[in-house]
Design a protein around this motif. Structure first.
Motif, mmCIF file in Angstrom:
data_model
loop_
_atom_site.group_PDB
_atom_site.id
_atom_site.type_symbol
_atom_site.label_atom_id
_atom_site.label_comp_id
_atom_site.label_asym_id
_atom_site.label_seq_id
_atom_site.Cartn_x
_atom_site.Cartn_y
_atom_site.Cartn_z
ATOM 1 N N CYS A 56 0.833 -1.202 0.000
ATOM 2 C CA CYS A 56 0.000 0.000 0.000
ATOM 3 C C CYS A 56 0.872 1.258 0.000
ATOM 4 C CB CYS A 56 -0.925 -0.036 1.220
ATOM 5 S SG CYS A 56 -1.791 1.501 1.527
ATOM 6 N N MET A 57 1.856 1.302 0.906
ATOM 7 C CA MET A 57 2.689 2.510 0.997
ATOM 8 C C MET A 57 3.492 2.733 -0.276
ATOM 9 S SD MET A 57 1.914 4.069 3.641
ATOM 10 C CE MET A 57 3.052 5.401 3.310
ATOM 11 N N GLU A 58 3.971 1.661 -0.867
ATOM 12 C CA GLU A 58 4.758 1.809 -2.094
ATOM 13 C C GLU A 58 3.904 2.342 -3.245
ATOM 14 O OE1 GLU A 58 8.306 1.259 -2.185
ATOM 15 O OE2 GLU A 58 7.537 1.613 -0.178
ATOM 16 N N ARG A 59 2.679 1.883 -3.300
ATOM 17 C CA ARG A 59 1.790 2.399 -4.347
ATOM 18 C C ARG A 59 1.507 3.889 -4.114
ATOM 19 N NH1 ARG A 59 1.119 0.709 -9.027
ATOM 20 N NH2 ARG A 59 3.263 1.257 -8.603
ATOM 21 N N ILE A 60 1.372 4.260 -2.840
ATOM 22 C CA ILE A 60 1.129 5.670 -2.541
ATOM 23 C C ILE A 60 2.350 6.515 -2.951
ATOM 24 C CG2 ILE A 60 0.821 7.326 -0.639
ATOM 25 C CD1 ILE A 60 -0.947 5.177 0.739
ATOM 26 N N MET A 61 3.543 6.004 -2.674
ATOM 27 C CA MET A 61 4.749 6.740 -3.066
ATOM 28 C C MET A 61 4.794 6.946 -4.583
ATOM 29 S SD MET A 61 6.562 7.708 -0.575
ATOM 30 C CE MET A 61 5.647 7.715 0.956
ATOM 31 N N ASP A 62 4.459 5.878 -5.320
ATOM 32 C CA ASP A 62 4.470 6.010 -6.783
ATOM 33 C C ASP A 62 3.409 6.999 -7.266
ATOM 34 O OD1 ASP A 62 6.550 4.281 -6.998
ATOM 35 O OD2 ASP A 62 5.406 2.592 -7.798
ATOM 36 N N ARG A 63 2.282 7.012 -6.605
ATOM 37 C CA ARG A 63 1.227 7.943 -7.016
ATOM 38 C C ARG A 63 1.650 9.392 -6.730
ATOM 39 N NH1 ARG A 63 -0.159 3.969 -9.086
ATOM 40 N NH2 ARG A 63 1.094 5.150 -10.544
ATOM 41 N N ILE A 64 2.334 9.589 -5.602
ATOM 42 C CA ILE A 64 2.815 10.938 -5.311
ATOM 43 C C ILE A 64 3.835 11.355 -6.369
ATOM 44 C CG2 ILE A 64 4.176 12.344 -3.688
ATOM 45 C CD1 ILE A 64 2.858 10.763 -1.415
ATOM 46 N N ALA A 65 4.750 10.445 -6.678
ATOM 47 C CA ALA A 65 5.770 10.760 -7.682
ATOM 48 C C ALA A 65 5.104 11.138 -9.002
ATOM 49 C CB ALA A 65 6.700 9.572 -7.867
ATOM 50 N N ASP A 66 4.126 10.331 -9.405
ATOM 51 C CA ASP A 66 3.446 10.619 -10.674
ATOM 52 C C ASP A 66 2.731 11.958 -10.621
ATOM 53 O OD1 ASP A 66 4.347 8.177 -11.399
ATOM 54 O OD2 ASP A 66 2.373 7.254 -11.735
ATOM 55 N N ALA A 67 2.015 12.192 -9.498
ATOM 56 C CA ALA A 67 1.228 13.425 -9.400
ATOM 57 C C ALA A 67 2.144 14.647 -9.337
ATOM 58 C CB ALA A 67 0.327 13.360 -8.167
ATOM 59 N N ALA A 68 3.276 14.505 -8.667
ATOM 60 C CA ALA A 68 4.167 15.653 -8.514
ATOM 61 C C ALA A 68 5.174 15.737 -9.654
ATOM 62 C CB ALA A 68 4.903 15.553 -7.171
ATOM 63 N N GLY A 69 5.154 14.761 -10.530
ATOM 64 C CA GLY A 69 6.100 14.765 -11.638
ATOM 65 C C GLY A 69 7.533 14.539 -11.185
ATOM 66 N N LEU A 70 7.689 13.700 -10.176
ATOM 67 C CA LEU A 70 9.029 13.468 -9.622
ATOM 68 C C LEU A 70 9.460 12.025 -9.876
ATOM 69 C CD1 LEU A 70 8.359 15.171 -6.183
ATOM 70 C CD2 LEU A 70 9.803 16.083 -8.016
ATOM 71 N N ASP A 71 10.750 11.817 -9.692
ATOM 72 C CA ASP A 71 11.291 10.482 -9.808
ATOM 73 C C ASP A 71 10.800 9.620 -8.637
ATOM 74 O OD1 ASP A 71 13.418 8.625 -11.010
ATOM 75 O OD2 ASP A 71 13.944 8.690 -8.874
ATOM 76 N N ARG A 72 10.455 8.378 -8.941
ATOM 77 C CA ARG A 72 9.870 7.520 -7.904
ATOM 78 C C ARG A 72 10.865 7.216 -6.777
ATOM 79 N NH1 ARG A 72 5.906 3.256 -11.131
ATOM 80 N NH2 ARG A 72 4.387 4.832 -11.743
ATOM 81 N N VAL A 73 12.123 7.084 -7.124
ATOM 82 C CA VAL A 73 13.131 6.825 -6.090
ATOM 83 C C VAL A 73 13.317 8.066 -5.213
ATOM 84 C CG1 VAL A 73 15.547 6.277 -5.665
ATOM 85 C CG2 VAL A 73 14.302 5.086 -7.479
ATOM 86 N N GLU A 74 13.370 9.214 -5.854
ATOM 87 C CA GLU A 74 13.565 10.462 -5.107
ATOM 88 C C GLU A 74 12.468 10.655 -4.056
ATOM 89 O OE1 GLU A 74 16.147 12.413 -5.104
ATOM 90 O OE2 GLU A 74 17.045 11.073 -6.597
ATOM 91 N N VAL A 75 11.258 10.355 -4.451
ATOM 92 C CA VAL A 75 10.143 10.528 -3.511
ATOM 93 C C VAL A 75 10.325 9.621 -2.297
ATOM 94 C CG1 VAL A 75 7.654 10.151 -3.204
ATOM 95 C CG2 VAL A 75 8.501 11.313 -5.246
#
Lengths: 182, 298, 158, 817
Positions: free
Chosen positions: D376-395
């Protein structure tokens, strides 16, 4: 599992309606009927053998008819309900059958909800929908035969003999063998 | 654990087997590799009273070359078929289909006759045999008083399947062999088999067999057969009169040929249809590539 | 219903009186006490019951015991005498074993592979083991072990 | 040099590879009989009548038990509720559910045992079970948590006022207003499917009862023999002293072989009633129907974040469909407990409703709820990265709990002992050349191939220790004894389901006693021989059992040194134990070591076996009289970092160690079919001090295989009537060697814990959640379709295919590929 079928029959609505409430007819058109005994008004004890040739299950249970709607201009309808238990689990189904005019004939709409449980649900899920479709096809085909039979005035001994002979011959050639294992 | 009792016979003469099968066709099951029947009995889905094992009957085994065809005995295993040099040479499409059945152990034991007679619509062999216009040799006991009289008939594969897991075999009748017409040389004909399953060894969602050839006019002709989409395998003739098929043309032909596809927990009807189209087209594409390669090497 | 079964198991001729319902895996395990062949699924999927029947691997949960009459069987107990088979040795060394339930079946499948193909690629090894499920190892060390065994067997032959 | 840290393959490997394993079903007993069960085909029904007459008449049938007889002869039990103590976890909010091994009048899931048959052979037992006719009256079925939560739901359990069994809630800060103020907000639902461990060995039990001794002997494929003994003794009304549970080799457990099953109690019941050995081996379909399911959970989330990807506030409203409330449904609470995993969030609200339905109870499964939380948390991190236009690792890097913030208290009260998540991620990125991959990806794309790289991170707390639980405790016992010949036997309360901890424990003890590894025998899984212990779960065996063995070995070591010092006429402080001898630390290298230090004087060294011999054979001598005779020690170890004294708001620290893993996978996706192939997988794992890298890596490989299975293949499917549709391995799809990535590597980072003496954390559950998350992430990356969010597992081809088509622009994508 919800399934819908429809078919137009070359018979007037009233004739179709009464044929489809006739236990003798039902016994012949419901696929896989091995035993069909009246136990009350519109209620029958039945033994059904259904499945594909390689996997057939025998189910003991009841078939009944309820919620009959007839009269007025609207379509006629009733609900055919059945269920039973067997070695492979249980099966039950409910079909709302609607009769409406279609030109000179009658359109039958079947809205069915079929459920199976126990062993057959757990290992036969690849087949269940296929079996339901086969049963619908067989049901319609048998019903078609019934209507033709009614029209040709069945009952005479010669006609009976011919029909029996025909059935025998057909059985000889179309009988499905139990499947073989690989 | 098999619950129901049964007797088991393993005759070595075909006439004996057919007589046993005819004695009580409803209660008797022929057994070959057992890869389907035995688990079905273990799971309580099948409960025959008699088992007639066909494996020890010489007439039902072996692979023989005929002038125009390869005769594959019903009890030939998937491994036999996948590795037999005559099948590899004359019916590589079938050999490829055999090589993709289940896993090593299943291929070592399961037989083509069993697979055909069980008629599971997704079985690898069915589209391959359909594309190759195979003929089923069926045997049964002859009626009448002659104890050992048997009757044989040949059924074109296109007429063999009667519905979901149902065939046109009569009661007591068995698949004795399959006659597979020889494919043309690789310079004239290309073939390809595709299987689509969740994991490699699983039963396929769909499988496809394609056969294409270049006619003397330079036009391509051929067919693709699809298993798993409908209750019985379906063979689709590819549109003729052209040197090659346009993008999407094969898919369209497949979609049109498949009305009301099956659905189950692994694949719903619309997805299954789409997979039939995609993998059918891929099989055709691969068959065309094989043909091109064959032509080039000629 | 019972029927006599004569089989040769690991070079020994044996006779049993089997219920026709009995599966080969149960005959081996219960009657002959060869418990290295395991029962895992009953549908020919997991491969824990793999034995060699007349020289090729089969899943003994899909074979009726009476159907094995006259057959020559090799089970895990028969693949080696004193010294372990190179596949067994390599599985031990590469830690290709965890719970060990799938291992006998894996050993037999690997032996069949190496008979047919003495120098398999990793992909060929994976393909050959596709009929043997393992839930512990992710197959990583098993594939490495079969590779090691192949190398050693080739050196032994040379 | 010691053994700890060395690569040593499992000590049972060769025996098992030769087929000489002794699994429960391999145990031979004279004159056995066989049990088979009649199971309900209905998910929810009343039992009107059971007719056993047709079964009774069959030749070979020995005994048939109905529910009434079992209810009379046994007491209700379950994994969560042993009858011998008065703890009753199912007794929540006045909701009760008392059940016996056979259903009396009511069945609540399809597969529930209704009657039991014993026969001379297994086929006849199965035949007799078929002949038992049961008349059911169907009740309305609650087939999903969604239905269960609807107002007016018929109720999965008669008499309950609703279908909620437990509601876990944690909060800190003010999530609602922080989300309202956040620059960016995302919402969504993450769903983890119902699935099962599927150990290759089915459950098996063999029991015998002797009237002469009044004792029951149970061979069980179990993870927890002592707990099992408690349950059996309690259910049968016997003294636990009269029950011996023996755990032979176990063919995998992964959590599902926790004790307290209907089947085991029935085997014991019949063994006592018939005074004859009774055997039962599960059919695979019975496993799927009744052994225990896990993980079916959804998470509705709302997250506020900053432009740089920093998670400011998080609300999660989770619901777990736990089936019937027996077994290990507490996993759903663990899921809530772990959130938000390895990420620091100032404002956080977590709610988990554990909801009953007419499906099989939950059993334990590797991850025990942590995997769903991490996914769940990993999916949330990826969604934040996508929404913010950031790299998934950076987030992830910007949200990880910083390495200097440990021990770190999470919202639930979880006290994360140690960690360096950034370090693991950095090490992973060094292994996975992202730049090179992007080039590979672009090149593949021009050939119409879609490759994707995904990153996942998992937090897998281990050593579960629940307050007031008879099973989930963070302590264990071990006995170490040395015989007069110097050979060492370790008896532990922990067990191995095939994961190899016996090898790790032997290494620890061999190092502590300075003896060769092959002189150390480890005995596990026998309640008559081993000290009381809690068996195997939550990766505790090496971490807790190994620590107990270490403590016991240390006591022996001191005695050996003390006697050795007298024998060598040296100060114990100046001695060391190594290579099977006690020597003066300043001793010259062998062979001179056993020479006298000076002519006629004491030697430099003495073999440990001579010291042992001296202690046994010369207990009144000058060198030994000052120590207690014998060379045996039993010690118990209680792990650190568990806090059951409630802090504010009743929060507890019940997970002592917090291992973690960062993982990357590369997949190829077939756009036209949705088929996903995993090409490569690399992981960096941290379980503190690594006792044996070979064992840790092998465990992690297996975890990854199960994680990939969860991500792509495995799923228990039910229909609307709660009928299980996947009851064989033909339909429940597991990955084979072919599906596993051709390249798979596991590297280590070691961040020790203070909770154990060696700094070792658990490693047994690692590898599941990370790959689940990484695969979802990689598939999205491969498709490169904006707005594509794969939030539901498993990612079976049709689901991926449909997701692609549901997102705008996907069609063109499919055409170009």
């Amino acid at each position: 599992m919800k399934l819908k079928f429809s078919r137009v029959f070359d018979a007037p609505r009233v004739a179709l309606w009464s044929a489809m409430l006739d236990p003798a007819v039902l016994a012949r058109v419901i696929p896989g009927v091995e035993r069909f005994e009246t136990v009350g008004e519109d209620t029958y004890d039945a033994t059904l053998k259904v499945g594909v040739p390689a996997v057939k299950g025998e189910y003991q249970g009841q078939v009944s008819i309820r919620d009959k709607v007839r009269g007025g201009d609207g379509p006629y309808s009733y609900v055919l309900e059945g269920g039973g238990q067997g070695q492979q689990g249980w099966a039950k189904g409910e079909a709302r059958i609607e009769f409406s005019d279609a030109g000179p004939g009658t359109r039958l709409d079947v809205d069915a909800d079929v459920q199976v449980g126990g062993r057959i649900a757990g290992v036969g899920q690849r087949m269940i929908e296929g079996v339901a479709k086969i049963m619908a096809e067989e049901f319609f085909a048998a019903f078609d035969r019934e209507l033709k039979r009614k029209r040709t005035g069945a009952g005479g001994s010669v006609a009976f003999f011919l029909r029996a002979a025909l059935r025998f011959l057909r059985g000889l050639f179309t009988r499905r063998s139990p499947g073989r294992s690989s | 654990m098999i619950a129901e009792r049964f007797d088991y016979q393993s005759p070595t003469r075909l006439a004996d087997a057919l007589r046993l099968l005819a004695a009580d066709p409803d209660g008797t099951r022929p057994l070959s590799g057992g890869m389907t029947l035995v688990p079905m009995m273990t799971l309580g889905l099948a409960a025959p009273e008699h088992i007639v094992d066909l494996k020890r009957i010489p007439e039902l085994g072996g692979i023989h070359e005929e002038p125009d065809a390869v005769r594959i005995g019903a009890t030939a295993t998937h491994h036999d078929i996948a590795t037999d040099p005559r099948v590899r040479l004359h019916a590589p499409l079938l050999a490829d289909a055999a090589a993709l059945v289940g896993d090593v152990q299943v291929r070592n034991r399961g037989t083509i006759g069993g697979s055909i007679a069980h008629a599971d619509p997704a079985a690898n062999y069915l589209p391959a045999l359909l594309a190759l216009d195979a003929v089923i040799e069926a045997r049964a006991k002859r009626g009448g008083l002659l104890r050992n009289a048997t009757r044989s008939r040949r059924i074109p594969i296109g007429e063999f399947f009667a519905g979901l897991m149902a065939t046109c075999l009569a009661a007591g009748e068995i698949v004795a062999a399959v006659h597979v017409p020889k494919q043309l040389a690789a310079t004239h004909q290309g073939a390809a088999f595709r299987k689509f399953a969740r994991v490699k060894g699983n039963f396929p969602i769909v499988c496809a067999a394609a056969l294409v050839e270049r006619q003397s006019s330079g036009e391509r002709a051929g067919c693709v057969a699809i298993g798993g989409a409908l209750p019985i395998p379906v063979r689709i003739a590819l549109p003729g009169g052209q040197a090659a098929w346009a993008a999407g043309e094969v898919e369209t032909a497949i979609r049109q040929a498949i009305d009301d596809p099956m659905s189950d927990a692994n694949a719903s009807a619309d997805y299954r249809l789409e997979m039939a189209a995609v993998h059918g087209a891929r099989a055709v594409e691969a068959a065309c590539r094989a043909l091109d390669d064959g032509e080039r090497s000629a | 219903m019972r029927q006599p079964v004569r089989i040769t198991v690991n070079g020994r001729e044996l006779e049993a009186d089997a219920d026709t319902r009995k599966l080969l895996v149960n005959l081996l395990r219960d009657d002959l006490e060869l418990t290295g062949t395991h029962f895992g699924c009953g549908t020919g999927t997991c491969g824990a019951c793999t034995v060699m029947l007349n020289g090729r691997c089969v899943k003994s949960c899909c074979v009726l015991a009476v159907d094995a009459d006259g057959a020559e069987l090799l089970t895990i107990e028969g693949v080696a005498n004193d010294a372990p088979h190179p596949v067994q040795q390599a599985l031990a060394e590469c830690h290709g074993v965890q719970c060990g339930f799938c291992t006998p079946g894996m050993v037999l499948s690997a032996i069949e592979l190496l008979q047919d193909n003495p120098a398999p690629s990793d992909a060929e090894i994976r393909e050959a083991l596709a009929g043997n499920l393992c839930r512990c190892t992710g197959y990583v060390n098993i594939v490495a072990a079969v590779q090691l065994a192949a190398t050693r067997m080739a050196q032994g032959d040379a | 040099m010691g053994y700890i840290g060395q690569r040593i393959p499992g000590r049972n490997n060769l025996r098992l590879a030769r087929g000489a394993g002794q699994f429960t079903a391999d145990v031979q007993m004279p004159n056995p009989c066989f049990m088979a069960l009649v199971r309900s085909p209905y998910a929810h029904a009343e039992i009107e009548h059971v007719d056993v007459s047709a079964a009774q008449g069959l030749p070979g049938v020995i005994d048939i038990a109905t529910a009434a007889e079992v209810a009379q002869a046994t007491r209700p039990f379950s994994f969560a509720r042993p009858p011998e103590v008065e703890v009753n976890l199912a007794d929540m909010d006045g909701k009760r559910l008392r059940e016996y091994a056979l259903a009396e009048r009511w069945v609540g899931y399809s597969g529930r045992p209704v009657a039991a048959v014993v026969a001379e052979d297994p086929n006849t037992a199965a035949e007799a079970a078929e002949r038992v006719a049961v008349q059911y009256r169907e009740l309305p079925v609650v087939a999903s948590a969604e239905d269960a939560l609807k107002p007016g739901s018929p109720g999965a359990i008669p008499g309950w006022n609703d279908n909620l069994v437990f509601h876990t809630r944690y909060a800190k800060g003010d999530a609602a207003s922080a989300i309202a103020k956040a620059p960016g907000v995302i919402t969504g639902r993450v769903q983890v499917q119902r699935h099962v461990p599927v150990p290759l060995e089915p459950r098996a039990f063999v029991a015998d009862y002797s009237t002469r001794t009044g004792r029951l002997t149970m061979y069980a494929s179990t993870q927890m023999p002592h707990t099992d003994r408690s349950i059996l003794a309690g259910a049968l009304g016997m003294a636990s002293e009269d029950v011996q549970v023996i755990q032979p080799d176990v063919g995998g457990g992964f959590g599902c072989k926790v004790p307290g099953s209907d089947e085991e109690v029935l085997v014991a019941f019949f063994a006592r009633r018939l005074e004859r050995p009774v055997r039962w081996t599960e059919e695979r379909s019975e496993y799927f129907l009744a052994c225990g399911h896990a993980r079916e959970t959804w998470f509705d989330f709302e997250a506020g974040y900053r432009e740089d990807g920093k998670l400011l506030a998080l609300r999660i409203d989770a619901v777990a469909d736990i089936g019937l409330p027996f077994g290990a449904w507490v996993q759903s609470s663990v899921t809530a407990y772990c959130l938000p995993c390895g990420y620091a969030v100032d404002h956080c609200e977590v709610s988990m409703r554990s909801v009953v339905t007419n499906k099989c109870k939950w059993g334990g499964y590797r991850g025990f709820g942590k995997e769903a939380a991490s996914f769940c948390m990993e999916r949330i991190m990826d969604r934040i990265a996508d929404a913010a236009g950031l790299d998934r690792v950076e987030v992830r890097l910007c949200n990880f709990i910083p390495a200097d913030a440990f021990p770190y208290g999470q919202v639930s009260g979880a006290l994360l002992d140690s960690g360096n998540y950034q370090g693991a991620m950095a090490k992973l990125l060094a292994l996975v050349d992202q730049e090179a991959f992007r080039q590979e990806q672009a090149a593949a794309r021009t050939n119409g191939r879609c490759l994707g790289l995904g990153i996942g991170f998992e937090l897998t707390p281990e050593g579960c220790s629940m307050p007031n639980s008879d099973f989930l405790q963070g302590w264990d016992g071990a006995t170490v004894r040395m015989d007069p010949g110097g050979r060492v036997t370790v008896l532990t309360g922990v067990t191995s389901p095939g994961s190899g901890n016996e090898t790790g424990i032997a290494m620890i003890v061999a190092d502590e006693l300075g003896v060769p590894l092959d002189t150390v025998t480890v005995v596990q899984g026998d309640t008559d021989r081993c000290p009381y212990g809690l068996g195997n779960f939550s990766s505790r065996s090496l971490m807790i059992g190994g620590s107990a063995a270490l403590a016991a070995a240390r006591e022996l070591r001191e005695k050996l040194l003390s006697v050795g010092a007298k024998m060598l006429d040296a100060d114990p402080e100046d001695l060391e134990l190594a290579n099977g001898e006690i020597r003066v630390a300043a001793a010259p290298a062998p062979p001179a070591a056993d020479a006298p230090r000076n002519p006629g004087g004491p030697a430099w060294s003495v073999p440990i076996r001579r010291v042992a011999r001296k202690i046994y054979s010369h207990a009144f001598g000058a060198e030994t009289a000052h120590v207690e005779p014998g060379l045996e020690s039993t010690r118990y170890f209680r792990i650190g970092n568990v806090h059951h004294q409630p802090e504010t708001e009743g929060r507890l620290s019940f997970y002592p160690t917090w291992p973690f893993m960062a993982v990357a996978v590369v997949v190829e996706v077939d756009v036209e079919t949705g088929f996903v192939e995993v090409l490569r997988c690399a992981a960096v794992h941290d379980c503190g001090t690594v006792v044996n890298p070979t064992l840790v890596e092998a465990n992690t490989h297996g975890g990854i295989a199960q994680g990939l299975g969860a991500a792509l293949y495995e799923e228990l499917l039910h229909d609307d009537a709660a009928q299980l549709l996947t009851t064989t391995l033909m339909d429940y799809t597991l990955p084979t060697a072919v599906e596993m990535p051709a390249e798979l590597s596991v590297a280590h980072q070691e961040t020790p814990t203070a909770a154990t003496p060696l700094g070792a954390k658990g490693a047994g559950e690692s590898g599941v959640a990370g790959p689940m998350a990484a695969v979802a992430s990689a598939v999205e990356d491969a498709l490169g379709v904006e707005g594509l969010a794969l939030m539901t597992l498993p990612l079976k081809p049709e689901r991926v295919w449909r997701s692609i088509r549901e997102v705008a622009g996907a069609v063109q994508m499919g055409e170009t590929a």
